[in-house]
Write a protein that holds these residues in place. Sequence first.
Motif, mmCIF file in Angstrom:
data_model
loop_
_atom_site.group_PDB
_atom_site.id
_atom_site.type_symbol
_atom_site.label_atom_id
_atom_site.label_comp_id
_atom_site.label_asym_id
_atom_site.label_seq_id
_atom_site.Cartn_x
_atom_site.Cartn_y
_atom_site.Cartn_z
ATOM 1 N N ILE A 179 -18.167 86.614 -62.761
ATOM 2 C CA ILE A 179 -18.032 86.252 -64.224
ATOM 3 C C ILE A 179 -18.850 87.499 -64.980
ATOM 4 O O ILE A 179 -19.968 87.851 -64.267
ATOM 5 N N LEU A 180 -18.374 88.262 -65.552
ATOM 6 C CA LEU A 180 -19.021 89.587 -66.385
ATOM 7 C C LEU A 180 -19.941 89.253 -67.499
ATOM 8 O O LEU A 180 -20.105 88.092 -67.696
ATOM 9 N N SER A 181 -20.419 90.290 -67.834
ATOM 10 C CA SER A 181 -21.907 90.210 -68.709
ATOM 11 C C SER A 181 -21.378 89.242 -69.957
ATOM 12 O O SER A 181 -22.297 88.391 -70.212
ATOM 13 N N ILE A 215 -24.987 98.319 -63.098
ATOM 14 C CA ILE A 215 -26.083 98.859 -63.928
ATOM 15 C C ILE A 215 -26.924 97.911 -64.683
ATOM 16 O O ILE A 215 -27.695 98.154 -65.477
ATOM 17 N N ALA A 216 -26.063 96.555 -64.799
ATOM 18 C CA ALA A 216 -26.491 95.544 -65.686
ATOM 19 C C ALA A 216 -27.565 94.785 -64.983
ATOM 20 O O ALA A 216 -28.371 94.087 -65.606
ATOM 21 N N VAL A 217 -28.160 95.442 -63.786
ATOM 22 C CA VAL A 217 -29.557 94.849 -63.015
ATOM 23 C C VAL A 217 -30.550 95.478 -63.900
ATOM 24 O O VAL A 217 -31.539 94.734 -63.963
ATOM 25 N N GLY A 233 -14.113 90.696 -69.510
ATOM 26 C CA GLY A 233 -14.891 89.881 -70.014
ATOM 27 C C GLY A 233 -16.602 90.851 -70.050
ATOM 28 O O GLY A 233 -17.415 89.900 -69.966
ATOM 29 N N GLY A 234 -16.440 92.069 -69.884
ATOM 30 C CA GLY A 234 -17.394 92.675 -69.935
ATOM 31 C C GLY A 234 -17.944 93.303 -71.302
ATOM 32 O O GLY A 234 -17.114 93.290 -72.069
ATOM 33 N N THR A 235 -19.279 94.046 -71.448
ATOM 34 C CA THR A 235 -19.644 94.382 -72.557
ATOM 35 C C THR A 235 -19.017 95.838 -72.756
ATOM 36 O O THR A 235 -18.964 96.567 -73.927
ATOM 37 N N THR A 236 -18.780 96.496 -71.583
ATOM 38 C CA THR A 236 -18.107 97.696 -71.537
ATOM 39 C C THR A 236 -16.574 97.785 -72.032
ATOM 40 O O THR A 236 -16.218 98.805 -72.230
HETATM 41 C C1 VAH Z 1 -19.795 94.223 -67.836
HETATM 42 N N1 VAH Z 1 -18.003 95.781 -67.067
HETATM 43 O O1 VAH Z 1 -19.602 95.071 -68.938
HETATM 44 C C2 VAH Z 1 -19.343 95.125 -66.712
HETATM 45 C C3 VAH Z 1 -20.253 96.133 -66.021
HETATM 46 C C4 VAH Z 1 -21.908 97.666 -66.545
HETATM 47 C C5 VAH Z 1 -21.129 96.947 -67.162
HETATM 48 O O2 VAH Z 1 -21.079 95.500 -65.061
HETATM 49 O O3 VAH Z 1 -20.181 93.417 -67.770
#
Ligand code: VAH
Length: 315
Positions: free
Chosen positions: A75-77, A116-118, A179-182
């Motif tokens: 599940i993405l951010s 990189i979301a870590v 479902g990501g922020t990017t």
């Molecule tokens: C997101 N596409 O947006 C993923 C990714 C760095 C962003 O982890 O959640």
Amino acid sequence: KILVIGACGQIGVELTLALRKMYGDNNVVASDLREEHDLLKGTGPYVSLDVMNKEMLHVLVIRHNITQVYLLAAILSATGEKNPLLAWHINMQSLLNVLDIAKEEGLDKIYWPSSIAVFGPSSPKVDTPQHTTIEPTTIYGISKFAGERWCEYYNHRYGIDVRSLRYPGLISYKSAPGGGTTDYAVEIYHEALEEGTYKCFLSEDTYLPMMYMHDAIRATIELMEAPGEKISVRSAYNLSGMSFSPKEISAAIQQHIPDFTISYEPDYRQEIANSWPQSIDDSQASKDWGWKPQYDLAKMTEDMLKNLKKQKGIK
Ligand code: VAH
């Protein structure tokens, strides 16, 4: 044999096709909760799999003589912030199921993507180093950071050859992002061609680390093909392609579609993006296994628009 879990997702489709090219169609078993993606149909074996069902996964690994697993289901951010406990449960239990079966069956290699979301607001924003303060503020980031710790634990404690990359935002045209922020950086190309305008959910100067999918797939395979003794990072390698803002990507699109316009209506995803780095230092990946990106914003934009036009039947 390789098992790809989450094979119908944005990364999964392209990774499955690339792995099949490298190792032979029948040596890569694709699996997902969803029904088979059109681009995978006829390219090799496909099974329906819920990675949260450990027994079912274990039977599948034995029945198909699986020796490597690529776990891409997550599940993405943005979606994760709508249902934090579900995101935590799915992102963690899926990984623990795979790691434990890898130990029980003595699997050769495991791939699991971090992000990189870590990194959180307390990490350096520019050229974020491989080792630094890491305090993620999204559940997705928390689950990816915790997952990195589990990967390192299973490597040190049980000798499992698990490898991982902190992907930036990924841009592609073959399979939709999930479902990501990017995801704005994918939507913008589709809308530019279909509507000639795009309403962006991030503000114009929101710089984020990004990468074209071709580079992300190559990085994944180069990492997995590298000799084990070269891998000095058993949590997850920083990985960088490029960084850009909505303002910059729309200017790159206007090189091809001069009348394209963009408007900005930041929503809840702005806060997520603000917590992330603007650029990443991936010198450890370059040093250990020779990582070098090939796509910049101009080259990616040209390739995206060319392929999306073909897909949409636009001249
Ligand atoms: C997101 N596409 O947006 C993923 C990714 C760095 C962003 O982890 O959640």
